[in-house]
Design an enzyme around this catalytic site. Structure first.
Site, PDB file in Angstrom:
ATOM      1  N   GLN A  37       0.871  -1.481   0.118  1.00  0.00           N
ATOM      2  CA  GLN A  37       0.578   0.238   0.704  1.00  0.00           C
ATOM      3  C   GLN A  37       0.733   1.188  -0.105  1.00  0.00           C
ATOM      4  OE1 GLN A  37      -2.972  -0.049   2.680  1.00  0.00           O
ATOM      5  NE2 GLN A  37      -4.183   1.437   1.976  1.00  0.00           N
ATOM      6  N   ASP A  38       1.992   1.156   1.002  1.00  0.00           N
ATOM      7  CA  ASP A  38       2.564   2.602   1.107  1.00  0.00           C
ATOM      8  C   ASP A  38       3.778   2.384   1.861  1.00  0.00           C
ATOM      9  OD1 ASP A  38       1.417   2.428   3.437  1.00  0.00           O
ATOM     10  OD2 ASP A  38       1.358   4.938   3.009  1.00  0.00           O
ATOM     11  N   PRO A  39       4.896   2.796   1.689  1.00  0.00           N
ATOM     12  CA  PRO A  39       6.298   2.786   2.345  1.00  0.00           C
ATOM     13  C   PRO A  39       5.914   2.412   3.940  1.00  0.00           C
ATOM     14  CG  PRO A  39       6.701   4.151   0.498  1.00  0.00           C
ATOM     15  CD  PRO A  39       5.091   4.628   0.606  1.00  0.00           C
TER      16      PRO A  39
ATOM     17  N   PRO B 229       1.418   6.825   8.365  1.00  0.00           N
ATOM     18  CA  PRO B 229       1.010   6.179   7.728  1.00  0.00           C
ATOM     19  C   PRO B 229      -0.146   6.440   6.587  1.00  0.00           C
ATOM     20  CG  PRO B 229       0.418   5.535   9.226  1.00  0.00           C
ATOM     21  CD  PRO B 229       1.384   6.542  10.031  1.00  0.00           C
ATOM     22  N   GLN B 230       0.588   6.404   5.199  1.00  0.00           N
ATOM     23  CA  GLN B 230      -0.262   6.990   3.771  1.00  0.00           C
ATOM     24  C   GLN B 230      -0.579   8.540   4.063  1.00  0.00           C
ATOM     25  OE1 GLN B 230      -4.638   4.123   3.877  1.00  0.00           O
ATOM     26  NE2 GLN B 230      -3.532   2.943   5.533  1.00  0.00           N
TER      27      GLN B 230
END
Length: 229
Positions: free
Chosen positions: A66-68, A135-136
């Site tokens: 989804q994301d790093p 996050p995100q």
């Protein structure tokens, strides 16, 4: 005789996309955030590592994230992977547990997945940057538009690819994979919140190799070396 895959590169399939205004706007946004003193992961040089380490023509397996990671020294441009010397985060620990249960390979003391990338496993996050501790935080700056284009370009790949879609977010991307030469394996996300609901026991690593074998493509050596440079 060269095949179509050998003549195609990320540059030929994504070159036009990189000229789109939105793509430059993403890069400008990230640059401004760094200039404003915000810590953005991964470092600038690592943002496109997934594409650098796994050439278009070499892609055999795709694992979507989804994301790093948003902690210090973790993210380096490969989904789920962390730098050498950094402990494997919980999701990656569960990936290793399943790998051990599936193929009997030993659980490594590190979480550096570059060996997979260099064998043709594209470790692609939907968003390629994130702000430290948030996050995100970059989920809405249109990275997904670019990474969807990456998936669409792989849908047109002349050789069969195995897509490992873990969790509902990744599974939504299956609508971009319409070519019948490809194979899709789905499971819950390896996060501790959902791994016990079916990720553990999914046997995706052996299944991916079986599918690659059936498609006449080389299998992946999923075992990670204990020493990494």
């Amino acid at each position: 005789m060269t095949t179509m895959a050998e003549t195609q590169t990320w540059q030929t399939v994504l070159g036009e996309e990189k000229q789109e205004p939105y793509f430059q706007e993403i890069l400008d946004f990230v640059k401004k955030e760094r200039k404003a003193g915000k810590i953005i992961y991964p470092p600038q040089k690592d943002i496109f590592n997934a594409l650098k380490l796994t050439p278009y023509e070499a892609v055999k397996v795709v694992i979507l994230g989804q994301d790093p990671y948003h902690g210090p020294n973790q993210a380096h441009g490969l989904a789920f992977s962390v730098r050498p010397g950094v402990p494997a985060p919980p999701s990656l620990q569960n990936i290793f547990k399943e790998l051990h249960a599936d193929l009997g390979v030993s659980i490594p003391s590190h979480g550096f997945l570059e060996k997979w990338a260099k064998q043709g496993v594209l470790l692609l996050n939907a968003a390629l940057t994130v702000e430290a501790g948030k996050p995100q935080s970059h989920a809405n700056i249109e990275w997904h538009r670019f990474t969807d284009k990456v998936i669409e370009s792989l849908n047109d790949h002349p050789e069969g690819i195995v897509f490992l879609l873990w969790g509902s977010y990744a599974q939504k991307k299956s609508q971009l994979i319409t070519n019948l030469r490809h194979r899709i394996l789905k499971a819950p996300h390896p996060s501790p919140l959902s791994a016990a609901r079916g990720f553990l026991g999914c046997r995706h690593f052996s299944k991916a190799n079986q599918l690659l074998h059936e498609m006449g493509r080389g299998e992946i050596d999923w075992a990670l070396d204990e020493k990494v440079s």
